[in-house]
Design a protein around this motif. Sequence first.
Motif, mmCIF file in Angstrom:
data_model
loop_
_atom_site.group_PDB
_atom_site.id
_atom_site.type_symbol
_atom_site.label_atom_id
_atom_site.label_comp_id
_atom_site.label_asym_id
_atom_site.label_seq_id
_atom_site.Cartn_x
_atom_site.Cartn_y
_atom_site.Cartn_z
ATOM 1 N N UNK A 164 0.859 -1.190 0.000
ATOM 2 C CA UNK A 164 0.000 0.000 0.000
ATOM 3 C C UNK A 164 0.893 1.238 0.000
ATOM 4 N N UNK A 165 0.555 2.179 -0.883
ATOM 5 C CA UNK A 165 1.315 3.430 -0.992
ATOM 6 C C UNK A 165 0.541 4.561 -0.306
ATOM 7 N N UNK A 166 1.275 5.321 0.504
ATOM 8 C CA UNK A 166 0.704 6.497 1.157
ATOM 9 C C UNK A 166 1.287 7.736 0.502
ATOM 10 N N UNK A 167 0.394 8.595 0.013
ATOM 11 C CA UNK A 167 0.790 9.861 -0.602
ATOM 12 C C UNK A 167 0.093 11.004 0.120
ATOM 13 N N UNK A 168 0.643 12.210 0.055
ATOM 14 C CA UNK A 168 -0.053 13.345 0.672
ATOM 15 C C UNK A 168 -1.409 13.569 0.003
ATOM 16 N N UNK A 169 -2.407 13.921 0.809
ATOM 17 C CA UNK A 169 -3.742 14.186 0.278
ATOM 18 C C UNK A 169 -3.770 15.434 -0.581
ATOM 19 N N UNK A 170 -4.746 15.527 -1.446
ATOM 20 C CA UNK A 170 -4.831 16.674 -2.352
ATOM 21 C C UNK A 170 -5.749 17.767 -1.814
ATOM 22 N N UNK A 171 -6.460 17.484 -0.729
ATOM 23 C CA UNK A 171 -7.319 18.496 -0.113
ATOM 24 C C UNK A 171 -6.905 18.688 1.335
ATOM 25 N N UNK A 172 -7.365 19.760 1.933
ATOM 26 C CA UNK A 172 -7.019 19.992 3.332
ATOM 27 C C UNK A 172 -7.826 19.098 4.272
ATOM 28 N N UNK A 225 9.702 1.164 1.396
ATOM 29 C CA UNK A 225 10.431 2.206 0.667
ATOM 30 C C UNK A 225 9.842 3.554 1.032
ATOM 31 N N UNK A 226 10.727 4.563 1.082
ATOM 32 C CA UNK A 226 10.271 5.901 1.402
ATOM 33 C C UNK A 226 11.012 6.904 0.532
ATOM 34 N N UNK A 227 10.255 7.771 -0.150
ATOM 35 C CA UNK A 227 10.812 8.832 -0.976
ATOM 36 C C UNK A 227 10.051 10.108 -0.660
ATOM 37 N N UNK A 228 10.624 10.953 0.122
ATOM 38 C CA UNK A 228 9.952 12.187 0.517
ATOM 39 C C UNK A 228 8.731 11.854 1.372
ATOM 40 N N UNK A 229 7.575 12.360 0.937
ATOM 41 C CA UNK A 229 6.323 12.083 1.651
ATOM 42 C C UNK A 229 5.692 10.764 1.224
ATOM 43 N N UNK A 230 6.119 10.202 0.115
ATOM 44 C CA UNK A 230 5.554 8.936 -0.379
ATOM 45 C C UNK A 230 6.199 7.768 0.365
ATOM 46 N N UNK A 231 5.361 6.900 0.910
ATOM 47 C CA UNK A 231 5.838 5.734 1.653
ATOM 48 C C UNK A 231 5.087 4.509 1.145
ATOM 49 N N UNK A 232 5.830 3.420 0.909
ATOM 50 C CA UNK A 232 5.205 2.157 0.530
ATOM 51 C C UNK A 232 5.357 1.175 1.684
ATOM 52 N N UNK A 233 4.230 0.570 2.058
ATOM 53 C CA UNK A 233 4.183 -0.367 3.175
ATOM 54 C C UNK A 233 3.847 -1.769 2.667
#
Length: 189
Positions: free
Chosen positions: A15-23, A47-55
């Motif tokens: 599962x990939x976690x990315x920053x949300x596009x809304x507040x 893996x982690x690249x900046x705010x993107x994290x894969x679990x």
Amino acid sequence: MTVEKTRSMPVGVVVRRLPGVTRWQKWSWRPVSLLPGAKAADWEVMRQEGDAVEYHAATLNLELYRTDTEAYLTALSDKVPSIYVIMRPAEEVDRDVPMDVMLLTASAYEGQDYADTSDVMVEKVPMPPGLIAWIRDFVELHHEDEIFIKRKRDKKRIDLKEDGIGDARIRQISDVYRAPSRKPKDTLQ
């Protein structure tokens, strides 16, 4: 020789976690890949690249049943053969990960059934080639095409008897459209 009725394999979900596009939504969670034959996991960071994290979120058993081969063929015949990953919001509020991986299914019909509710999130994740071959072998072993037989009408004539004309509770010999007759009452006049 006994034929297996079910087949099962542990499959890990990434599962990939990315920053949300809304507040209103801080993070966006999306299953992106599968790991056939993976070991047990509970939201281990891969893996982690900046705010993107894969679990490696979870490892669940992918179960195949010989009665569902038509649904597996439907999933395999898609443009991109996919496994349906069903996730729901986590019960615990204080956890860092707000999603629970609930189920994996190769059945396109079961995935559609879960997609009809708003309580869970259903995502199609592409199957790796080894998983496609594993499911295809199971389907080839068990699938039997159902022959469609069109129902035909009987040749019996049902219009010869005038049943249902008028009121069936009233016995009438001559004209079925006449008003029912009344018996004369004993009157004093």
